[in-house]
Design a protein around this motif. Structure first.
Motif, short mmCIF file in Angstrom:
data_model
loop_
_atom_site.label_atom_id
_atom_site.label_comp_id
_atom_site.label_asym_id
_atom_site.label_seq_id
_atom_site.Cartn_x
_atom_site.Cartn_y
_atom_site.Cartn_z
N ASP A 549 0.85 -1.19 0.00
CA ASP A 549 0.00 0.00 0.00
C ASP A 549 0.89 1.24 0.00
N LEU A 550 0.71 2.08 -1.02
CA LEU A 550 1.61 3.23 -1.17
C LEU A 550 1.40 4.30 -0.11
N THR A 551 0.31 4.21 0.68
CA THR A 551 0.06 5.21 1.72
C THR A 551 0.73 4.87 3.04
N THR A 552 1.35 3.69 3.13
CA THR A 552 2.01 3.29 4.36
C THR A 552 3.25 2.46 4.03
N THR A 553 4.18 2.42 4.96
CA THR A 553 5.38 1.61 4.78
C THR A 553 5.34 0.33 5.62
N GLU A 554 4.25 0.13 6.36
CA GLU A 554 4.19 -1.00 7.29
C GLU A 554 4.17 -2.35 6.58
N ASP A 555 3.69 -2.38 5.34
CA ASP A 555 3.64 -3.66 4.61
C ASP A 555 4.78 -3.79 3.62
N ASP A 556 5.78 -2.93 3.68
CA ASP A 556 6.94 -3.04 2.79
C ASP A 556 7.85 -4.17 3.25
N TYR A 557 8.40 -4.92 2.29
CA TYR A 557 9.41 -5.92 2.64
C TYR A 557 10.16 -6.32 1.37
N ASP A 558 11.36 -6.88 1.56
CA ASP A 558 12.22 -7.35 0.47
C ASP A 558 12.58 -8.80 0.71
N GLN A 559 12.78 -9.54 -0.38
CA GLN A 559 13.27 -10.92 -0.28
C GLN A 559 14.16 -11.23 -1.47
N THR A 560 15.17 -12.06 -1.23
CA THR A 560 16.08 -12.50 -2.28
C THR A 560 16.02 -14.02 -2.37
N THR A 561 15.92 -14.53 -3.59
CA THR A 561 15.75 -15.96 -3.79
C THR A 561 16.68 -16.46 -4.89
N LEU A 562 17.21 -17.66 -4.68
CA LEU A 562 17.93 -18.39 -5.72
C LEU A 562 17.03 -19.52 -6.21
N SER A 563 16.87 -19.61 -7.53
CA SER A 563 16.01 -20.65 -8.11
C SER A 563 16.81 -21.45 -9.13
N PRO A 564 17.19 -22.69 -8.81
CA PRO A 564 17.99 -23.50 -9.74
C PRO A 564 17.14 -24.47 -10.56
N LYS A 565 17.69 -24.96 -11.64
CA LYS A 565 17.09 -26.06 -12.39
C LYS A 565 18.22 -26.89 -13.00
N PHE A 566 17.92 -28.17 -13.23
CA PHE A 566 18.92 -29.06 -13.78
C PHE A 566 18.21 -30.17 -14.54
N GLY A 567 18.79 -30.58 -15.65
CA GLY A 567 18.21 -31.66 -16.42
C GLY A 567 19.26 -32.47 -17.16
N LEU A 568 18.99 -33.74 -17.33
CA LEU A 568 19.84 -34.63 -18.12
C LEU A 568 18.99 -35.29 -19.19
N LEU A 569 19.55 -35.42 -20.39
CA LEU A 569 18.81 -36.01 -21.50
C LEU A 569 19.76 -36.87 -22.33
N TYR A 570 19.30 -38.08 -22.63
CA TYR A 570 20.08 -39.02 -23.44
C TYR A 570 19.25 -39.46 -24.63
#
Length: 807
Positions: A549-570
């Motif tokens: 909500d732009l009228t308040t800072t009480e609901d502001d928060y930040d998060q950082t995430t790492l998202s990996p993926k891996f695959g094998l194909l023959y």
């Protein structure tokens, strides 16, 4: 004199024939020196062209002596232009032409001709954000082609998605602000179509299939390449639109059907400047449709201009826009009580008269929607390309939205109507910079994408509060007794704008605006360890910045995430059979929560890690008999962890201990066993369960968003190829589901929607320039329902007639 004219005419014809006796031929192969069939080969600034055969060979004859430019292009590969000269009667054979994979070509040449397996598409530049054949991609996805949609006379997006294995509609598009598009179940989780040409493209209403080139349904968590804003743990839905091509042409189409359906579609493509390689295409459609119920309608108009400009062999631009104006009555679902037992446990006990809409055509929602996309592609070298992308979306809702909810207070399965006046708007901006490479390191081939992504979403809501507006019973009864007042009331509530406006006049008007930003960097590499063995490795770093909500800072928060993926194909058999396994990740940002006993002092704000979903999957893919049999079969296991729950040791604390498990099997078959016959079939089985939770209402139960446990679909179309019936064809198929839970809670018990099988059939005639078709949907008039804590009746038998003219 007559004999002299004949002699002169014979001389001119002979001279012209000899002058036209030169030709050019060659063979086209990919980077691995495999021949490529179906490549578009044409002489620039002329009408002469052809396609390569199954051996990659081509020949263009009847050429005069002179200087030419040969253009060689194939979807998913970089266009190559070759300068050559021909002497009189010369038959020039070129050395092998090698095409390198690149993004989807803007100026794809359209050449009519037989194409095998029209229901299957085996290569795309969107799923992996780089050109990759399906058989060498460790991710599973379903592709719904325009040929498949044409054979089924598809007029709406919901029917189109019935062709995707393992996808079930949970509820139809409501048109309400924020989440008015349809919801679908995919691998046990809900998802909305929010991707257009690989970039965010939002809608508050239904998507018009008239501008759809194909639909790609990616399976499993896909946050590594696409983030979490437009995907779910079950996957994502990407709509690929029609784009300009080299040439002039188009199509006019009209479809009319039961329940007031009328749809007219126009498609036109032309060169604005052939010399400058500047091409323009516009698609437009106007659709009106009424409901099979006593009230309800939907009408929409959209226009989609697109532009491609190839500056030179290195630099090209494209512009896409879709502008929609739509109006509809929102579908009136029966919302079942989620916290108290419902008197009925199935439709028979409920006594639901599904011909009743419980609304009126006076109460409507308008959904203007706009999507824009700009792309710049620059070829840095033979092995590297830069791709710069910008997309903007605006979707709005104005009008009346209402819902029916069973509070369980008045008895007799009474549902109370609540209504508000919507005035909402969502805007998104997405900027991507991708570097796409195809190169070798120590003889190992690498196909790499490295990208930067910025996404912003701003939501504004100036709607009113919800007001009570009468009660209904499923069989058609009505009364005005407000369940939240002690008096027995007999007020009337007319379903008119005047009556609703009078009640809403006392409701507060919201003034809410919220915003969030996502900053990401990602990379993915498909590494060919050997000619048969490859690995896909990907990683995303995601920074979420919530302004709330732009009228308040009480609901502001930040998060950082790492998202990996891996695959094998023959690939035991190159380009024909592959065995694969993948690990894929998805995540959801989690807001901080207040913890601590309020009796002992002020509560404190506790932060959490993002919620995670991890998938393990393995399966096989085939591309047999010269692309006539494509099969994908896989088993997957998705585990969602780190859901925030109440700490078992303290009711005033929150921990990340909730878990959901979703696993299942899918198989999809696309076949073209004989010329003219195309078959599409799919089957999926999903087992989902909430295995850890502080909420006993859902613990050890199947989540409602998981939909039916079993889904299946089949469609076959045959067109006669020779004889007196040449051009005539028939199509037939079915789709269905096992029973599903509309409600499944500890205290409420279960409300079960029955299983169903819906049969469809069509007949058509395909001529050189036109096509006439008849389609019968729900031929057996099956009465069936879908829902997600709701009951949503589906369309009964309907007949559609279509005529299309191509020019």
């Amino acid at each position: 004199m007559k004999s002299q004219l004949i002699t002169l005419f014979t001389f001119l014809i002979t001279t012209y024939a000899f002058a036209q006796n030169a030709s050019i031929s060659g063979t086209i192969k990919d980077n691995n020196q495999n021949p490529i069939a179906g490549v578009n080969v044409f002489i620039k600034n002329s009408t002469k062209g052809t396609q390569s055969n199954s051996n990659g060979s081509f020949e263009i004859g009847n050429l005069t002596n002179g200087n030419y430019i040969l253009s060689v292009s194939y979807l998913g590969f970089k266009t190559k232009e070759i300068n050559f000269s021909l002497a009189k009667n010369q038959n020039l054979e070129l050395e092998t032409i090698t095409l390198y994979e690149g993004n989807e070509i803007l100026n794809e040449v359209v050449i009519e001709g037989e194409r095998t397996n029209k229901f299957s598409r085996k290569q795309t530049a969107y799923v992996a954000k780089l050109p990759l054949k399906d058989i060498e991609n460790t991710q599973v996805y379903s592709t719904i082609t325009t040929e498949l949609l044409e054979s089924q006379v598809i007029t709406n997006f919901d029917d189109a998605l019935k062709n995707a294995t393992g996808v079930e509609q949970l509820w139809a598009s409501t048109g309400r602000g924020g989440d008015g598009a349809g919801y679908y179940s995919l691998r046990g989780f809900s998802v909305q179509p929010q991707l257009v040409n690989g970039l965010p493209g939002l809608t508050n209403g239904t998507i018009n299939p008239a501008n759809v080139e194909r639909i790609e349904v990616l399976k499993g968590p896909s946050a590594t390449l696409f983030g979490n804003a437009v995907s779910s743990y079950g996957g994502l839905i990407n709509v690929v639109t029609k784009k300009p091509y080299v040439g002039t042409g188009g199509e006019l189409s009209f479809t009319s059907g039961t329940y007031g359906l009328n749809q007219i579609i126009g498609d036109f493509n032309t060169a604005l400047s052939k010399e400058d390689n500047l091409y323009f295409r516009i698609n437009t459609a106007y659709t009106t449709e009424q409901s099979f119920q006593d009230a309800g309608f939907r009408k929409s108009f959209f226009v989609a201009p697109s532009l491609s400009y190839k500056v030179n062999n290195r630099l090209s631009f494209s512009l896409y826009a879709e502008i929609t104006q739509a109006e509809q009555t929102n579908p009136m679902f029966l919302f079942l009580n989620r916290s108290a037992p419902t008197e009925a446990s199935n439709l028979e006990e409920l006594g639901y008269n599904n011909k009743l809409s419980f609304t009126s055509n006076d109460l409507t929602l308008k959904n203007p929607n706009q999507n824009y996309r700009i792309e710049m592609d620059y070829k840095l070298s033979d092995t590297w390309e830069s791709q710069t992308l910008l997309s903007k979306s605006t979707t709005s809702t104005t009008g009346y939205y209402s819902y029916l909810f069973d509070y369980g207070i008045l008895g007799n399965d009474t549902f109370s109507r609540f209504i508000n006046k919507q005035n909402a708007n969502t805007q998104t901006t997405d900027i991507q910079q991708n570097f796409i490479g195809d190169f070798k390191i120590a003889s190992l081939r690498n196909r790499v994408v490295i990208g930067l992504d910025y996404f912003n979403a701003t939501q504004t809501d100036n709607g009113t509060g919800y007001a009570f507006y009468g009660n209904i019973t499923p069989e058609g009864g009505a009364n005005g007794d407000n369940p939240f007042t002690p008096e027995v009331e007999t007020d009337s509530y007319p379903l008119s704008t005047a009556g609703v406006d009078a009640v809403l006049a006392s409701q507060p008007v919201g003034n809410n605006k919220s915003k969030y930003h996502i900053y990401s960097v990602y990379a993915s590499d498909v590494l060919n360890i050997t000619d048969q063995l490859s690995a896909m490795v990907g990683l995303r770093l995601d920074r979420f910045d919530n302004e709330g909500d732009l009228t308040t800072t009480e609901d502001d928060y930040d998060q950082t995430t790492l998202s990996p993926k891996f695959g094998l194909l023959y690939q035991p058999i190159a380009d024909k059979l592959s065995v694969f396994a993948n690990y894929q990740n998805g995540f959801t940002n989690v807001a901080p929560q207040l913890v601590g006993n309020p009796d002992e002092g002020p509560q404190t704000l506790k932060t959490f890690d993002p919620e995670q979903a991890n998938q393990l999957e393995f399966g096989v893919k085939t591309n047999l008999f010269n692309n006539r049999l494509n099969v994908t079969a896989s088993y997957y296991d998705i585990k969602v962890k780190d859901r925030v729950i109440t700490d078992p040791a303290s009711p005033f604390n929150k921990i990340q201990g909730g878990e959901v498990v979703s696993k299942g099997f899918e198989i999809e078959i696309n076949a073209n066993p004989i010329p003219g016959l195309n078959i599409r079939a799919g089957y999926s089985n999903n087992d989902s369960e909430t295995t850890k939770s502080d909420n006993n209402e859902i613990l050890n139960r199947r989540p409602l968003e998981a939909g039916p446990e079993t889904l299946y679909n089949f469609w076959a179309s045959y067109e006669f190829q020779t004889g007196k019936l040449d051009g005539f064809g028939i199509g037939a198929g079915f789709n269905g589901a096992s029973e599903s839970f509309a409600i499944n809670y500890e205290s409420t018990g279960e409300f079960i929607l029955p299983s169903y099988t819906v049969v469809n059939a069509s007949v058509f005639y395909q001529a050189n320039k036109y096509r006439i078709g008849l389609k019968l949907n729900n031929a057996l008039n099956e009465k069936y329902y879908k829902g997600w804590s709701t009951i949503n009746p589906q369309m009964p038998r309907a007949l559609l007639a279509n005529i299309s003219y191509t020019f």
